[in-house]
Design an enzyme around this catalytic site. Structure first.
Site, PDB file in Angstrom:
ATOM      1  N   ASN A 193      -2.617  19.653  -0.416  1.00 30.63           N
ATOM      2  CA  ASN A 193      -3.711  18.981   0.271  1.00 30.63           C
ATOM      3  C   ASN A 193      -3.452  18.841   1.771  1.00 30.63           C
ATOM      4  OD1 ASN A 193      -4.921  16.249   1.300  1.00 30.63           O
ATOM      5  ND2 ASN A 193      -6.225  16.886  -0.392  1.00 30.63           N
ATOM      6  N   LYS A 217       4.552   2.545   8.457  1.00 30.26           N
ATOM      7  CA  LYS A 217       3.341   3.338   8.700  1.00 30.26           C
ATOM      8  C   LYS A 217       2.100   2.458   8.803  1.00 30.26           C
ATOM      9  CE  LYS A 217       3.088   7.169   6.403  1.00 30.26           C
ATOM     10  NZ  LYS A 217       2.855   8.183   5.346  1.00 30.26           N
ATOM     11  N   LYS A 236       5.576   2.054  -2.881  1.00 27.38           N
ATOM     12  CA  LYS A 236       5.596   3.451  -3.307  1.00 27.38           C
ATOM     13  C   LYS A 236       6.110   3.525  -4.738  1.00 27.38           C
ATOM     14  CE  LYS A 236       4.752   7.428  -1.042  1.00 27.38           C
ATOM     15  NZ  LYS A 236       3.752   7.642   0.005  1.00 27.38           N
ATOM     16  N   LYS A 276       0.849  -1.197   0.000  1.00 26.21           N
ATOM     17  CA  LYS A 276       0.000   0.000   0.000  1.00 26.21           C
ATOM     18  C   LYS A 276       0.873   1.232   0.000  1.00 26.21           C
ATOM     19  CE  LYS A 276      -4.097   1.908   0.181  1.00 26.21           C
ATOM     20  NZ  LYS A 276      -3.645   2.925  -0.792  1.00 26.21           N
TER      21      LYS A 276
END
Length: 434
Positions: free
Chosen positions: A238, A107, A119, A83
């Site tokens: 963001n 994480k 990533k 992820k």
């Protein structure tokens, strides 16, 4: 919107990534030493599982063909599917992707999610391409990745200079390559999609909201209030915007901002919404905002404040500028914004750092919620999402804070120890094949 970059993801374009892999390995080894990590498991976690590099052609608006290089690094999947985000930036390379993938492993483990870490991205400056070109680049990259991603294998998400539109293009392209009967069942191949395309209400603000929550939890633990606290933000995309939005609602004052175009300050406070609206009207730039004055980028981190939020790229706080920081709290909205040497200076000065793998984990927690929503065919309301996020982030913060106090260590080392222990436990219980 003409480019993906301008509206929500202005980052420091020339930020260095050199040293990020060294940083994450030093952080990992420090925690591994502390918990006496099994040597065999240390070997496994010190390397990546897979590294995908793809070169692909895309026809530009001019009719010319340009060749792009894309990356996807899959670090570890002991706890579940890989992820992590995809970023579009000139600094994207294999070393940066390796470091960021490793941080994602820690994480997701720390957050207690059934995920591993991955990533990647494309090495480009998206501001020089039209929206049509970016769509073709994205779709071609997705096709080039082929079966290296998937809803139960590797699940990308937005990152620097990518957003919900990027994810919608990826999802559509990926589903188009599946057999007809399987297409709708693959919607959760990415997270961070638009609300109307399987996205989660509140996913857009989840990372920034998580940064805000960690600051709020820290303040409560130290018997402090956020009222009239002064804060500065590097990167008004963001993450920086939403963290500022929620801090302002608690009575804190934004006094300086830096983005890819420059830096501005106002000691009396800057309206977060006014600055955001101004940046939208000015192609993403905060420069020349009428309610603030310009300042040199070199002096930004030396601004008088209580809280500093680096929310741009890696290695922004180093030993060369850490001594100038006035804040007593650093809340890492970006991944790897503080170098190991810079952190050493900050800790020696008594400055607290809420580490990236804890501080900005609201994004991946929100992604998990979206993944579950798609998987189960459900629709969650915003208030339900935010309540779940509050609970999950508080659990993680308390776990790290209490471990830190119990072991008399900084928050980053505590967070790494907890994350690595969870993965070690999985390997011990399952064993190593064959």
């Amino acid at each position: 919107m003409t480019t993906i970059t301008a509206k929500l993801n202005n980052e420091v374009k020339k930020a260095p990534v050199k040293g990020m892999m060294e940083n994450v390995m030093q952080q990992f080894n420090s925690a591994a030493d502390h918990i006496n990590l099994h040597p065999n498991i240390r070997k496994i976690l010190s390397i990546t599982n897979n590294e995908i590099v793809v070169h692909f052609p895309v026809k530009m608006d001019s009719g010319e063909v340009e060749i792009f290089t894309g990356y996807r690094v899959q670090h570890n999947n002991a706890l579940g599917p890989y992820k992590g985000g995809l970023r579009y930036h000139p600094t994207v390379d294999i070393d940066a992707a390796r470091a960021l993938a490793m941080w994602m492993t820690w994480k997701t483990s720390l957050a207690g999610l059934p995920y591993g870490g991955g990533k990647g991205g494309i090495q480009l400056d998206p501001s020089i391409y039209s929206e049509g070109e970016l769509e073709r680049i994205t779709r071609r990259f997705t096709f080039a990745l082929a079966d290296n991603i998937g809803p139960e294998h590797d699940i990308p998400a937005p990152d620097v200079n990518t957003n919900s539109q990027t994810m919608a293009w990826i999802a559509d392209t990926y589903m188009s390559t599946r057999p007809p009967a399987e297409r709708t069942a693959n919607q959760h191949v990415v997270t961070g999609k638009p609300d109307g395309s399987g996205g989660l209400e509140g996913r857009d603000r989840a990372t920034g909201y998580g940064v805000f929550l960690n600051i709020k939890f820290w303040a409560k633990r130290n018997n402090e209030t956020l009222l009239d606290k002064k804060f500065i933000v590097q990167g008004f995309g963001n993450v920086g915007y939403w963290a500022s939005h929620f801090l302002e609602k608690e009575g804190a004052k934004l006094v300086a901002v830096q983005d890819a175009f420059g830096s501005v300050e106002n000691k009396n406070g800057i309206s977060v919404e006014d600055l955001f609206n101004y940046s939208i009207a000015n192609n993403g730039s905060i420069v020349s905002f009428p309610e603030a004055t310009g300042m040199s980028n070199e002096n930004f981190y030396g601004t008088e404040c209580d809280i500093c939020i680096p929310a741009a790229l890696g290695n922004q706080i180093t030993e060369s500028n850490a001594h100038t920081i006035k804040a007593k709290l650093i809340a890492e909205g970006a991944n790897g914004p503080t170098s190991v040497e810079g952190e050493k200076v900050l800790l020696e000065r008594g400055i607290t750092i809420i580490p990236d793998i804890l501080c900005n984990s609201g994004g991946v927690v929100g992604s998990y919620f979206e993944w579950l929503q798609n998987r189960n065919g459900e629709l969650w309301q915003l208030d339900e999402v935010m309540a779940k996020l509050d609970k999950k982030m508080l659990e993680s913060f308390n776990k790290v804070y209490e471990y830190s106090e119990r072991e008399a260590m900084d928050l980053r080392t505590a967070a790494f120890c907890i994350a690595i222990k969870r993965i070690e436990k999985a390997y011990i219980q399952r064993g190593i094949f064959p």
